[in-house]
Motif scaffolding. Structure first.
Motif, PDB file in Angstrom:
ATOM      1  N   ALA A 103       0.836  -1.203   0.000  1.00 14.60           N
ATOM      2  CA  ALA A 103       0.000   0.000   0.000  1.00 14.60           C
ATOM      3  C   ALA A 103       0.871   1.253   0.000  1.00 14.60           C
ATOM      4  N   GLU A 104       1.997   1.214   0.701  1.00 13.67           N
ATOM      5  CA  GLU A 104       2.913   2.357   0.701  1.00 13.67           C
ATOM      6  C   GLU A 104       3.491   2.579  -0.689  1.00 13.67           C
ATOM      7  N   GLU A 105       3.791   1.497  -1.406  1.00 12.38           N
ATOM      8  CA  GLU A 105       4.270   1.629  -2.781  1.00 12.38           C
ATOM      9  C   GLU A 105       3.216   2.314  -3.656  1.00 12.38           C
ATOM     10  N   LYS A 106       1.964   2.009  -3.402  1.00 14.68           N
ATOM     11  CA  LYS A 106       0.875   2.562  -4.203  1.00 14.68           C
ATOM     12  C   LYS A 106       0.643   4.044  -3.888  1.00 14.68           C
ATOM     13  N   LEU A 107       0.674   4.400  -2.600  1.00 11.33           N
ATOM     14  CA  LEU A 107       0.400   5.777  -2.206  1.00 11.33           C
ATOM     15  C   LEU A 107       1.636   6.662  -2.261  1.00 11.33           C
ATOM     16  N   GLY A 108       2.798   6.078  -1.996  1.00 15.07           N
ATOM     17  CA  GLY A 108       4.026   6.852  -1.984  1.00 15.07           C
ATOM     18  C   GLY A 108       4.369   7.472  -0.650  1.00 15.07           C
ATOM     19  N   PHE A 109       3.639   7.119   0.408  1.00  9.85           N
ATOM     20  CA  PHE A 109       3.933   7.643   1.738  1.00  9.85           C
ATOM     21  C   PHE A 109       3.275   6.732   2.770  1.00  9.85           C
ATOM     22  N   GLY A 110       3.602   6.972   4.038  1.00 12.90           N
ATOM     23  CA  GLY A 110       2.969   6.251   5.128  1.00 12.90           C
ATOM     24  C   GLY A 110       3.960   5.485   5.981  1.00 12.90           C
ATOM     25  N   LYS A 111       3.505   5.090   7.158  1.00  7.91           N
ATOM     26  CA  LYS A 111       4.290   4.291   8.088  1.00  7.91           C
ATOM     27  C   LYS A 111       3.955   2.822   7.865  1.00  7.91           C
ATOM     28  N   VAL A 112       4.911   2.056   7.375  1.00  4.51           N
ATOM     29  CA  VAL A 112       4.691   0.634   7.112  1.00  4.51           C
ATOM     30  C   VAL A 112       4.832  -0.152   8.403  1.00  4.51           C
ATOM     31  N   ILE A 113       3.827  -0.951   8.719  1.00  2.00           N
ATOM     32  CA  ILE A 113       3.987  -1.961   9.761  1.00  2.00           C
ATOM     33  C   ILE A 113       3.654  -3.318   9.157  1.00  2.00           C
ATOM     34  N   ASN A 114       4.508  -4.259   9.411  1.00  2.00           N
ATOM     35  CA  ASN A 114       4.372  -5.597   8.866  1.00  2.00           C
ATOM     36  C   ASN A 114       3.612  -6.497   9.829  1.00  2.00           C
ATOM     37  N   ASN A 115       3.266  -7.689   9.362  1.00  2.00           N
ATOM     38  CA  ASN A 115       2.607  -8.676  10.213  1.00  2.00           C
ATOM     39  C   ASN A 115       3.349  -8.807  11.534  1.00  2.00           C
ATOM     40  N   ASN A 116       2.597  -8.811  12.616  1.00  2.00           N
ATOM     41  CA  ASN A 116       3.112  -9.039  13.982  1.00  2.00           C
ATOM     42  C   ASN A 116       3.882  -7.855  14.553  1.00  2.00           C
ATOM     43  N   GLU A 117       3.847  -6.711  13.894  1.00  2.00           N
ATOM     44  CA  GLU A 117       4.447  -5.508  14.448  1.00  2.00           C
ATOM     45  C   GLU A 117       3.373  -4.645  15.107  1.00  2.00           C
ATOM     46  N   THR A 118       3.807  -3.684  15.911  1.00  2.00           N
ATOM     47  CA  THR A 118       2.882  -2.777  16.580  1.00  2.00           C
ATOM     48  C   THR A 118       3.289  -1.333  16.307  1.00  2.00           C
ATOM     49  N   PHE A 119       2.325  -0.435  16.504  1.00  2.00           N
ATOM     50  CA  PHE A 119       2.569   0.996  16.338  1.00  2.00           C
ATOM     51  C   PHE A 119       1.635   1.730  17.274  1.00  2.00           C
ATOM     52  N   ASN A 120       2.138   2.753  17.935  1.00  2.00           N
ATOM     53  CA  ASN A 120       1.314   3.546  18.840  1.00  2.00           C
ATOM     54  C   ASN A 120       0.981   4.889  18.216  1.00  2.00           C
ATOM     55  N   TYR A 121      -0.311   5.199  18.188  1.00  2.00           N
ATOM     56  CA  TYR A 121      -0.773   6.522  17.793  1.00  2.00           C
ATOM     57  C   TYR A 121      -1.449   7.135  19.006  1.00  2.00           C
ATOM     58  N   GLN A 122      -0.815   8.122  19.601  1.00  2.00           N
ATOM     59  CA  GLN A 122      -1.309   8.714  20.841  1.00  2.00           C
ATOM     60  C   GLN A 122      -1.592   7.588  21.840  1.00  2.00           C
ATOM     61  N   SER A 123      -2.835   7.477  22.339  1.00  2.00           N
ATOM     62  CA  SER A 123      -3.141   6.439  23.326  1.00  2.00           C
ATOM     63  C   SER A 123      -3.631   5.145  22.698  1.00  2.00           C
ATOM     64  N   VAL A 124      -3.667   5.084  21.359  1.00  2.00           N
ATOM     65  CA  VAL A 124      -4.171   3.906  20.649  1.00  2.00           C
ATOM     66  C   VAL A 124      -2.992   3.030  20.239  1.00  2.00           C
ATOM     67  N   GLN A 125      -2.986   1.795  20.710  1.00  2.00           N
ATOM     68  CA  GLN A 125      -1.970   0.843  20.257  1.00  2.00           C
ATOM     69  C   GLN A 125      -2.544   0.010  19.119  1.00  2.00           C
ATOM     70  N   ILE A 126      -1.777  -0.094  18.030  1.00  2.00           N
ATOM     71  CA  ILE A 126      -2.205  -0.812  16.831  1.00  2.00           C
ATOM     72  C   ILE A 126      -1.336  -2.048  16.671  1.00  2.00           C
ATOM     73  N   GLU A 127      -1.971  -3.201  16.579  1.00  2.00           N
ATOM     74  CA  GLU A 127      -1.261  -4.462  16.346  1.00  2.00           C
ATOM     75  C   GLU A 127      -1.597  -4.949  14.942  1.00  2.00           C
ATOM     76  N   ALA A 128      -0.589  -5.348  14.178  1.00  2.00           N
ATOM     77  CA  ALA A 128      -0.791  -5.890  12.835  1.00  2.00           C
ATOM     78  C   ALA A 128      -0.804  -7.417  12.899  1.00  2.00           C
ATOM     79  N   ILE A 129      -1.897  -8.005  12.445  1.00  2.00           N
ATOM     80  CA  ILE A 129      -2.097  -9.458  12.461  1.00  2.00           C
ATOM     81  C   ILE A 129      -2.093  -9.954  11.015  1.00  2.00           C
ATOM     82  N   PRO A 130      -1.447 -11.087  10.719  1.00  2.00           N
ATOM     83  CA  PRO A 130      -1.454 -11.586   9.334  1.00  2.00           C
ATOM     84  C   PRO A 130      -2.878 -11.783   8.800  1.00  2.00           C
TER      85      PRO A 130
END
Length: 241
Positions: A103-130
């Motif tokens: 999706a980043e290749e398509k849009l040309g920007f963004g924070k890539v997170i792969n399967n099983n990685e996490t990312f925090n946005y403010q108080s929201v924790q995001i988990e990437a599941i396959p």
């Protein structure tokens, strides 16, 4: 922005510039979470002062008339989930976009997170599941969604865990989930799950609320019947074909 709101318990209708959407309010330990059902795989969430758009698609709404995003989540690169035109209409300079590598290749920007990685946005924790297919394939024998290139997401918001399936089948990773309060599970053929697959997954990880979505022409009464005896799983049907 002109907004008309009719409240019925936690369920309401939101009208923005002639576009009407269903929405639910979920109480969390950190304040209310409002979920707006845009259509197909597209959702909008409001939490505290943040607007979260998920898999924005111009086919489902005129995003030029929807609120700008503080956070954009994209499950994968297919056009009904990753639409550059829709994203451009809701993106502002401060927007955080979380997405897959393709999706980043398509849009040309963004924070890539792969399967099983996490990312925090403010108080929201995001988990990437396959997210991937186990059964359904293209005519050439390739899976519609091969393992490793697509994400499902778990959003940890206050004391609530919200699973956003994207395009996936009832994978072992999904069935091993725990403590899921709300689950959005895709239910359309040939790309994602049959109602039987959705029921199998739901019985395994037992979300408190199940929203079938991305269901196309699938008869939603089938999943309701399959889970009618599962009293601890509430199946909510919203307009998400």
């Amino acid at each position: 922005m002109h907004i008309i709101l009719t409240l019925l318990l936690s369920f309401s209708f939101l009208t923005i510039h002639g576009q009407q959407f269903e929405r639910d309010v979920i109480n969390t330990s950190d304040g209310p979470l409002t979920i707006t059902f845009i259509g197909h795989g597209s959702l909008m969430m409001e939490f505290k002062e943040s607007i979260i758009h998920i898999d924005a698609s111009s086919r489902e709404a005129d995003y030029g008339k929807l609120p700008d995003a503080d956070l954009i989540l994209i499950t994968h690169h297919h056009g009904d989930h990753c639409d550059p035109a829709a994203v451009e209409k809701i993106k502002k300079e401060s927007t955080t976009t979380v997405l897959t590598a393709l999706a980043e290749e398509k849009l040309g920007f963004g924070k890539v997170i792969n399967n099983n990685e996490t990312f925090n946005y403010q108080s929201v924790q995001i988990e990437a599941i396959p997210a991937y297919n186990l059964v359904h394939k293209r005519d050439n024998g390739d899976f519609f969604h091969p393992k490793g290139c697509c994400n499902s997401y778990i959003l940890n918001i206050g004391d609530k865990r919200i699973f956003i399936g994207g395009d996936t089948e009832n994978t072992p990773e999904m069935k091993a989930l725990s403590n899921i309060d709300i689950a959005f599970l895709p239910m359309n053929l040939p790309y994602t799950m049959t109602p039987e697959m959705v029921a199998d997954a739901a019985k395994a990880f037992r979300p408190k609320i199940l929203y079938p979505y991305h269901y196309g022409t699938t008869d939603t009464s089938i999943i309701q019947n399959l889970l009618k005896n599962e009293k601890d799983i509430e199946v909510r049907i919203r307009k998400m074909p």
